[in-house]
Design a protein around this motif. Structure first.
Motif, PDB file in Angstrom:
ATOM      1  N   ALA A  18      30.689  51.817   1.784  1.00 58.25           N
ATOM      2  CA  ALA A  18      29.730  51.106   0.945  1.00 58.25           C
ATOM      3  C   ALA A  18      28.421  51.891   0.856  1.00 58.25           C
ATOM      4  O   ALA A  18      27.998  52.548   1.815  1.00 58.25           O
ATOM      5  CB  ALA A  18      29.471  49.710   1.500  1.00 58.25           C
ATOM      6  N   GLY A  19      27.774  51.783  -0.309  1.00 59.70           N
ATOM      7  CA  GLY A  19      26.523  52.509  -0.524  1.00 59.70           C
ATOM      8  C   GLY A  19      25.431  52.126   0.452  1.00 59.70           C
ATOM      9  O   GLY A  19      24.610  52.964   0.827  1.00 59.70           O
ATOM     10  N   VAL A  20      25.410  50.858   0.889  1.00 58.42           N
ATOM     11  CA  VAL A  20      24.363  50.440   1.826  1.00 58.42           C
ATOM     12  C   VAL A  20      24.509  51.147   3.171  1.00 58.42           C
ATOM     13  O   VAL A  20      23.525  51.414   3.864  1.00 58.42           O
ATOM     14  CB  VAL A  20      24.381  48.905   2.032  1.00 58.42           C
ATOM     15  CG1 VAL A  20      23.923  48.184   0.780  1.00 58.42           C
ATOM     16  CG2 VAL A  20      25.759  48.421   2.479  1.00 58.42           C
ATOM     17  N   ALA A  21      25.735  51.474   3.548  1.00 56.19           N
ATOM     18  CA  ALA A  21      25.951  52.189   4.805  1.00 56.19           C
ATOM     19  C   ALA A  21      25.481  53.627   4.702  1.00 56.19           C
ATOM     20  O   ALA A  21      24.991  54.203   5.675  1.00 56.19           O
ATOM     21  CB  ALA A  21      27.422  52.146   5.191  1.00 56.19           C
ATOM     22  N   VAL A  22      25.616  54.214   3.517  1.00 53.35           N
ATOM     23  CA  VAL A  22      25.161  55.583   3.309  1.00 53.35           C
ATOM     24  C   VAL A  22      23.637  55.622   3.292  1.00 53.35           C
ATOM     25  O   VAL A  22      23.006  56.434   3.980  1.00 53.35           O
ATOM     26  CB  VAL A  22      25.734  56.154   1.996  1.00 53.35           C
ATOM     27  CG1 VAL A  22      25.235  57.582   1.767  1.00 53.35           C
ATOM     28  CG2 VAL A  22      27.265  56.128   2.028  1.00 53.35           C
ATOM     29  N   ALA A  23      23.049  54.727   2.513  1.00 48.46           N
ATOM     30  CA  ALA A  23      21.584  54.701   2.422  1.00 48.46           C
ATOM     31  C   ALA A  23      20.945  54.256   3.734  1.00 48.46           C
ATOM     32  O   ALA A  23      19.855  54.707   4.083  1.00 48.46           O
ATOM     33  CB  ALA A  23      21.157  53.760   1.293  1.00 48.46           C
ATOM     34  N   GLY A  24      21.630  53.389   4.469  1.00 45.25           N
ATOM     35  CA  GLY A  24      21.080  52.853   5.712  1.00 45.25           C
ATOM     36  C   GLY A  24      21.614  53.533   6.957  1.00 45.25           C
ATOM     37  O   GLY A  24      21.610  52.931   8.041  1.00 45.25           O
ATOM     38  N   HIS A  25      22.046  54.783   6.838  1.00 44.05           N
ATOM     39  CA  HIS A  25      22.636  55.502   7.970  1.00 44.05           C
ATOM     40  C   HIS A  25      21.687  55.538   9.164  1.00 44.05           C
ATOM     41  O   HIS A  25      22.074  55.206  10.295  1.00 44.05           O
ATOM     42  CB  HIS A  25      23.003  56.919   7.527  1.00 44.05           C
ATOM     43  CG  HIS A  25      23.330  57.845   8.652  1.00 44.05           C
ATOM     44  ND1 HIS A  25      24.420  57.664   9.487  1.00 44.05           N
ATOM     45  CD2 HIS A  25      22.705  58.981   9.083  1.00 44.05           C
ATOM     46  CE1 HIS A  25      24.447  58.640  10.387  1.00 44.05           C
ATOM     47  NE2 HIS A  25      23.430  59.450  10.168  1.00 44.05           N
ATOM     48  N   ALA A  26      20.435  55.940   8.958  1.00 39.99           N
ATOM     49  CA  ALA A  26      19.472  56.030  10.067  1.00 39.99           C
ATOM     50  C   ALA A  26      19.212  54.655  10.668  1.00 39.99           C
ATOM     51  O   ALA A  26      19.126  54.503  11.892  1.00 39.99           O
ATOM     52  CB  ALA A  26      18.171  56.658   9.578  1.00 39.99           C
ATOM     53  N   PHE A  27      19.090  53.641   9.822  1.00 43.04           N
ATOM     54  CA  PHE A  27      18.851  52.275  10.293  1.00 43.04           C
ATOM     55  C   PHE A  27      20.000  51.802  11.181  1.00 43.04           C
ATOM     56  O   PHE A  27      19.785  51.225  12.255  1.00 43.04           O
ATOM     57  CB  PHE A  27      18.682  51.343   9.095  1.00 43.04           C
ATOM     58  CG  PHE A  27      18.453  49.899   9.451  1.00 43.04           C
ATOM     59  CD1 PHE A  27      17.179  49.436   9.749  1.00 43.04           C
ATOM     60  CD2 PHE A  27      19.507  48.999   9.473  1.00 43.04           C
ATOM     61  CE1 PHE A  27      16.965  48.102  10.080  1.00 43.04           C
ATOM     62  CE2 PHE A  27      19.304  47.660   9.798  1.00 43.04           C
ATOM     63  CZ  PHE A  27      18.029  47.217  10.092  1.00 43.04           C
ATOM     64  N   LEU A  28      21.237  52.059  10.728  1.00 45.10           N
ATOM     65  CA  LEU A  28      22.394  51.613  11.487  1.00 45.10           C
ATOM     66  C   LEU A  28      22.508  52.333  12.830  1.00 45.10           C
ATOM     67  O   LEU A  28      22.831  51.715  13.848  1.00 45.10           O
ATOM     68  CB  LEU A  28      23.672  51.835  10.667  1.00 45.10           C
ATOM     69  CG  LEU A  28      23.893  50.886   9.489  1.00 45.10           C
ATOM     70  CD1 LEU A  28      25.050  51.379   8.624  1.00 45.10           C
ATOM     71  CD2 LEU A  28      24.175  49.469   9.978  1.00 45.10           C
ATOM     72  N   MET A  29      22.236  53.626  12.837  1.00 47.72           N
ATOM     73  CA  MET A  29      22.416  54.397  14.068  1.00 47.72           C
ATOM     74  C   MET A  29      21.298  54.158  15.073  1.00 47.72           C
ATOM     75  O   MET A  29      21.559  54.070  16.277  1.00 47.72           O
ATOM     76  CB  MET A  29      22.510  55.889  13.739  1.00 47.72           C
ATOM     77  CG  MET A  29      23.740  56.254  12.900  1.00 47.72           C
ATOM     78  SD  MET A  29      25.309  55.709  13.617  1.00 47.72           S
ATOM     79  CE  MET A  29      25.339  56.617  15.156  1.00 47.72           C
ATOM     80  N   VAL A  30      20.042  54.058  14.603  1.00 46.00           N
ATOM     81  CA  VAL A  30      18.916  53.924  15.527  1.00 46.00           C
ATOM     82  C   VAL A  30      18.658  52.459  15.866  1.00 46.00           C
ATOM     83  O   VAL A  30      18.718  52.049  17.034  1.00 46.00           O
ATOM     84  CB  VAL A  30      17.647  54.581  14.959  1.00 46.00           C
ATOM     85  CG1 VAL A  30      16.473  54.398  15.927  1.00 46.00           C
ATOM     86  CG2 VAL A  30      17.881  56.064  14.695  1.00 46.00           C
ATOM     87  N   CYS A  31      18.352  51.654  14.858  1.00 46.72           N
ATOM     88  CA  CYS A  31      17.948  50.267  15.114  1.00 46.72           C
ATOM     89  C   CYS A  31      19.119  49.391  15.554  1.00 46.72           C
ATOM     90  O   CYS A  31      18.967  48.555  16.448  1.00 46.72           O
ATOM     91  CB  CYS A  31      17.302  49.676  13.858  1.00 46.72           C
ATOM     92  SG  CYS A  31      15.748  50.468  13.395  1.00 46.72           S
TER      93      CYS A  31
END
Length: 349
Positions: A18-31
């Protein structure tokens, strides 16, 4: 897994993500991922059920993002970071020390970066502040370990000065990206030098077993931290080294620390014991070789960037499998014998 997949797509690997996972990669990995894992570790150490509000909220932030509600996810991350700040205030009150103060500073950096992300202000400062959260946490843990060593009287103040410069560089990046990025990068390189000189890993690398493995994880991580710092400063000066700056720091440094500390932290947090052995070195070698391929080979051929990124993901998956297999191996090795003795005393009259 979704955060890693989003990063692979950004590196050029074709995946149905999903595009949100691509755009939110840093958010998902760090936060979401690192924030939740670190908050769980701190909650277990605090031994209070309220401390688990933070990791539950950061986990919920990830679910909200993947459900298509990025703004709700951003504010959930703010709430999780604020709860984590509260937990660290309790830790500092219980144990006032330089390393617990750094843990609190890391929590505040996560909170500041998450607020800026949610309000969509100071965009250039968001990722550096999130990285400050991770870097400060690691530095605090290593500072605590150096209490076992004799070190120069100026080592402690020097470390605090370096980390203060990193925090200033992160904040300045939101106003003047060039100057802020340069200060931030130089601070990271200085921190790598400090760790290489003063960390106890310089001694334990000559030991055997788990101690040597952990030391190798730490020392190779410090080398990547130094390279990432130089790359961050070079990027601020206009050179195309952004991927080396971000992933030299995130994968080379942070994940090296994860690989090194997990065999010790996992038993303490999850009450699962592991049987350490040579297979732990395989994911570590794969991580560093694939990262070098990604960051160095990528300048020659973009396909090498994608291949290196796939190797990074494979290394993380291999490490998770190694941990699981080592936990099973420990249970098998220490399982009580189910065999009955050959000669049993006759039953009493």
């Amino acid at each position: 897994m979704t955060g890693i997949a989003g990063g692979l797509v950004r590196a050029g690997v074709t995946l149905p993500v999903a595009g949100v996972a691509v755009a939110g990669h840093a958010f998902l990995m760090v936060c979401v991922f690192m924030g939740t894992v670190i908050a769980i570790e701190r909650a277990v150490a605090l031994k209070h059920v309220v401390a688990f509000i933070g990791p539950l909220t950061s986990g919920g932030a990830g679910l909200a993002l993947l459900a298509g509600a990025p703004q709700a996810a951003a504010w959930l991350a703010v709430a999780a970071a604020l709860a984590f700040v509260g937990v660290n205030l309790v830790v500092v009150r219980r144990q006032p020390a330089a390393h617990t103060g750094l843990l609190l500073a890391g929590a505040l950096a996560w909170f500041a970066g998450s607020v800026a992300h949610a309000l969509r202000v100071l965009d250039g400062a968001v990722v550096p502040l999130w990285f400050c959260f991770l870097v400060f946490t690691i530095a605090a843990e290593r500072l605590e370990m150096t209490r076992l060593m004799r070190r120069h009287v100026g080592a402690g103040p020097a470390l605090l000065g370096i980390l203060a410069a990193a925090a200033c560089g992160a904040l300045l990046s939101g106003f003047a990206a060039g100057w802020g990025g340069l200060l931030y990068g130089l601070s990271l390189a200085a921190l790598a030098a400090w760790l290489a000189v003063f960390d106890i890993a310089r001694r334990t690398v000559r030991a055997a077993g788990l101690s040597r493995y952990m030391a190798l994880c730490l020392l190779t991580g410090y080398a990547w931290l130094f390279a990432a710092g130089l790359a961050w400063g070079a990027t601020a000066l206009g050179l195309p080294w952004r991927d080396a700056a971000l992933h030299g720091l995130a994968l080379g440094f942070v994940f090296s620390m994860v690989l090194g500390h997990a065999p010790v932290i996992l038993p303490a947090v999850a009450r699962v014991k592991v049987a350490f052995g040579w297979p732990f070195y395989l994911p570590l070698m794969l991580l560093h070789v694939s990262l070098a391929l990604r960051l160095l080979g990528g300048y020659l051929d973009p396909r090498l960037t994608a291949a290196g990124a796939a190797g990074n993901a494979l290394a993380i998956a291999a490490f998770a499998l190694t941990l699981g297999a080592s936990a099973i191996a420990w249970r098998i090795q220490h399982a009580p014998s189910q065999r009955k003795p050959r000669h049993e005393a006759p039953a009493g009259n």
